[in-house]
Scaffold this motif. Structure first.
Motif, mmCIF file in Angstrom:
data_model
loop_
_atom_site.group_PDB
_atom_site.id
_atom_site.type_symbol
_atom_site.label_atom_id
_atom_site.label_comp_id
_atom_site.label_asym_id
_atom_site.label_seq_id
_atom_site.Cartn_x
_atom_site.Cartn_y
_atom_site.Cartn_z
ATOM 1 N N GLY A 1 21.054 4.625 -23.173
ATOM 2 C CA GLY A 1 21.462 4.346 -24.546
ATOM 3 C C GLY A 1 22.960 4.348 -24.729
ATOM 4 N N LYS A 2 23.687 4.711 -23.682
ATOM 5 C CA LYS A 2 25.156 4.688 -23.717
ATOM 6 C C LYS A 2 25.641 3.648 -22.711
ATOM 7 N N GLU A 3 25.937 4.111 -21.495
ATOM 8 C CA GLU A 3 26.367 3.147 -20.470
ATOM 9 C C GLU A 3 25.206 2.339 -19.901
ATOM 10 N N SER A 4 24.019 2.935 -19.887
ATOM 11 C CA SER A 4 22.864 2.248 -19.300
ATOM 12 C C SER A 4 21.802 1.943 -20.363
ATOM 13 N N TYR A 5 20.813 1.185 -19.958
ATOM 14 C CA TYR A 5 19.769 0.719 -20.881
ATOM 15 C C TYR A 5 19.047 1.890 -21.541
ATOM 16 N N ILE A 6 18.836 1.784 -22.841
ATOM 17 C CA ILE A 6 18.264 2.876 -23.624
ATOM 18 C C ILE A 6 16.856 3.255 -23.168
ATOM 19 N N GLY A 7 16.138 2.299 -22.611
ATOM 20 C CA GLY A 7 14.763 2.562 -22.189
ATOM 21 C C GLY A 7 14.629 3.176 -20.820
ATOM 22 N N GLY A 8 15.755 3.464 -20.165
ATOM 23 C CA GLY A 8 15.700 4.028 -18.825
ATOM 24 C C GLY A 8 15.699 2.956 -17.758
ATOM 25 N N ASP B 1 0.818 -1.212 0.000
ATOM 26 C CA ASP B 1 0.000 0.000 0.000
ATOM 27 C C ASP B 1 0.855 1.268 0.000
ATOM 28 N N ASP B 2 2.126 1.155 0.407
ATOM 29 C CA ASP B 2 3.012 2.321 0.423
ATOM 30 C C ASP B 2 4.108 2.230 -0.640
ATOM 31 N N TYR B 3 3.931 1.317 -1.606
ATOM 32 C CA TYR B 3 4.943 1.108 -2.637
ATOM 33 C C TYR B 3 4.827 2.179 -3.726
ATOM 34 N N LEU B 4 5.971 2.727 -4.123
ATOM 35 C CA LEU B 4 6.013 3.762 -5.150
ATOM 36 C C LEU B 4 6.958 3.360 -6.277
ATOM 37 N N PHE B 5 6.621 3.782 -7.467
ATOM 38 C CA PHE B 5 7.359 3.454 -8.687
ATOM 39 C C PHE B 5 8.030 4.716 -9.210
ATOM 40 N N LEU B 6 9.363 4.663 -9.331
ATOM 41 C CA LEU B 6 10.131 5.819 -9.798
ATOM 42 C C LEU B 6 10.921 5.442 -11.045
ATOM 43 N N PRO B 7 10.342 5.645 -12.224
ATOM 44 C CA PRO B 7 11.073 5.392 -13.474
ATOM 45 C C PRO B 7 11.825 6.648 -13.899
ATOM 46 N N PHE B 8 12.975 6.477 -14.525
ATOM 47 C CA PHE B 8 13.710 7.657 -15.002
ATOM 48 C C PHE B 8 14.633 7.271 -16.153
ATOM 49 N N SER B 9 14.968 8.271 -16.941
ATOM 50 C CA SER B 9 16.036 8.141 -17.934
ATOM 51 C C SER B 9 16.979 9.322 -17.719
ATOM 52 N N ASP B 10 18.188 9.234 -18.266
ATOM 53 C CA ASP B 10 19.195 10.277 -18.021
ATOM 54 C C ASP B 10 20.193 10.265 -19.168
ATOM 55 N N PHE B 11 21.254 11.044 -19.039
ATOM 56 C CA PHE B 11 22.227 11.156 -20.130
ATOM 57 C C PHE B 11 23.032 9.875 -20.374
ATOM 58 N N THR B 12 22.948 8.900 -19.466
ATOM 59 C CA THR B 12 23.638 7.631 -19.718
ATOM 60 C C THR B 12 22.762 6.668 -20.515
ATOM 61 N N LEU C 1 25.372 8.172 -12.874
ATOM 62 C CA LEU C 1 26.404 7.148 -12.997
ATOM 63 C C LEU C 1 26.329 6.208 -11.795
ATOM 64 N N ALA C 2 25.163 5.575 -11.677
ATOM 65 C CA ALA C 2 24.907 4.698 -10.539
ATOM 66 C C ALA C 2 23.888 3.643 -10.943
ATOM 67 N N GLY C 3 23.908 2.524 -10.218
ATOM 68 C CA GLY C 3 22.941 1.469 -10.495
ATOM 69 C C GLY C 3 23.409 0.515 -11.581
ATOM 70 N N VAL C 4 22.452 -0.203 -12.152
ATOM 71 C CA VAL C 4 22.762 -1.222 -13.164
ATOM 72 C C VAL C 4 23.060 -0.583 -14.516
ATOM 73 N N LYS C 5 24.093 -1.094 -15.168
ATOM 74 C CA LYS C 5 24.408 -0.682 -16.529
ATOM 75 C C LYS C 5 23.628 -1.535 -17.517
ATOM 76 N N LYS C 6 23.787 -1.251 -18.799
ATOM 77 C CA LYS C 6 23.083 -2.069 -19.804
ATOM 78 C C LYS C 6 23.653 -3.483 -19.805
ATOM 79 N N PHE C 7 22.837 -4.435 -20.227
ATOM 80 C CA PHE C 7 23.209 -5.843 -20.112
ATOM 81 C C PHE C 7 24.133 -6.300 -21.233
ATOM 82 N N HIS C 8 23.802 -5.939 -22.462
ATOM 83 C CA HIS C 8 24.649 -6.324 -23.602
ATOM 84 C C HIS C 8 25.146 -5.074 -24.301
ATOM 85 N N ASP C 9 26.382 -5.091 -24.737
ATOM 86 C CA ASP C 9 26.923 -3.969 -25.519
ATOM 87 C C ASP C 9 26.377 -4.007 -26.938
#
Length: 199
Positions: A137-144, A124-135, A191-199
């Motif tokens: 499609g580069k270091e991180s997943y293109i979809g955010g 009941d107190d769970y919140l969803f925080l999606p985001f994308s940033d300058f990484t 520049l934190a968290g999981v990076k993209k899975f495949h190059d």
């Protein structure tokens, strides 16, 4: 049936790995994520990727990306259908806004509640925080990426971007994943968290 299967799998992942993110350190979160992804019963990885899986690729844990944000509760918000990577349209409602600064850049992210998920015991107190940033499609997943939050007390909330993770569809096309809303695109590198899975 496929949509229900996807929803149930995501719920199972949330139940097992998103119990109390405020009490879990960045390292513990990342270790638990690796543990779940290596488990064939929980993992979103394809059978082929699971065979060779050893660890997700993370940015180095950095306290700079554990930010203190000013929370603003928004009122009179209406339930809306969030776009996904498929034709599935889950219902969400905007819960509020989080304002913070990184590298001198003022940032704002909307945080949401999933209408179905908050009906489940313990969420009941769970919140969803999606985001994308300058990484993205580069270091991180293109979809955010996503961060799981719980409702916090007061106006100052903590966001730990070291706990940012990829949508399941970054690993396997069979999943249906919410698409990051345009208003949650940050004009800064996270520049934190999981990076993209495949190059």
């Amino acid at each position: 049936m496929q949509k229900l299967f996807t929803f149930l799998l995501i719920c199972c992942f949330l139940v097992s790995s998103a119990q109390d993110k405020t009490a879990e350190t960045s390292k513990e979160f990342q270790d638990n994520l690796n543990y779940d992804y290596a488990d064939k019963e929980k993992s979103p990885l394809t059978k082929e990727d699971l065979k060779s899986f050893k660890s997700l690729d993370f940015f180095p844990i950095n306290d700079k990306y554990i930010v203190e944000a000013t929370f603003v509760r928004t009122k009179k918000e209406k339930v809306f259908k969030m776009k996904t990577s498929t034709d599935r349209l889950p219902e969400y409602i905007k819960y509020g806004e989080l304002n913070f600064t990184i590298d001198g850049v003022a940032c704002q992210l909307n945080v949401y509640q999933n209408i179905e998920l908050i009906k489940k015991p313990g969420f009941d107190d769970y919140l969803f925080l999606p985001f994308s940033d300058f990484t993205s499609g580069k270091e991180s997943y293109i979809g955010g990426r996503y961060v799981d939050l719980r409702i916090q007390k007061g106006k100052l909330w903590i966001i730990d971007f070291n706990k940012a993770y990829n949508p399941y569809c970054a690993y396997n096309h069979k999943y249906s994943c919410p698409i990051v809303p345009l208003e949650n695109d940050l004009n800064v590198e996270i520049l934190a968290g999981v990076k993209k899975f495949h190059d």
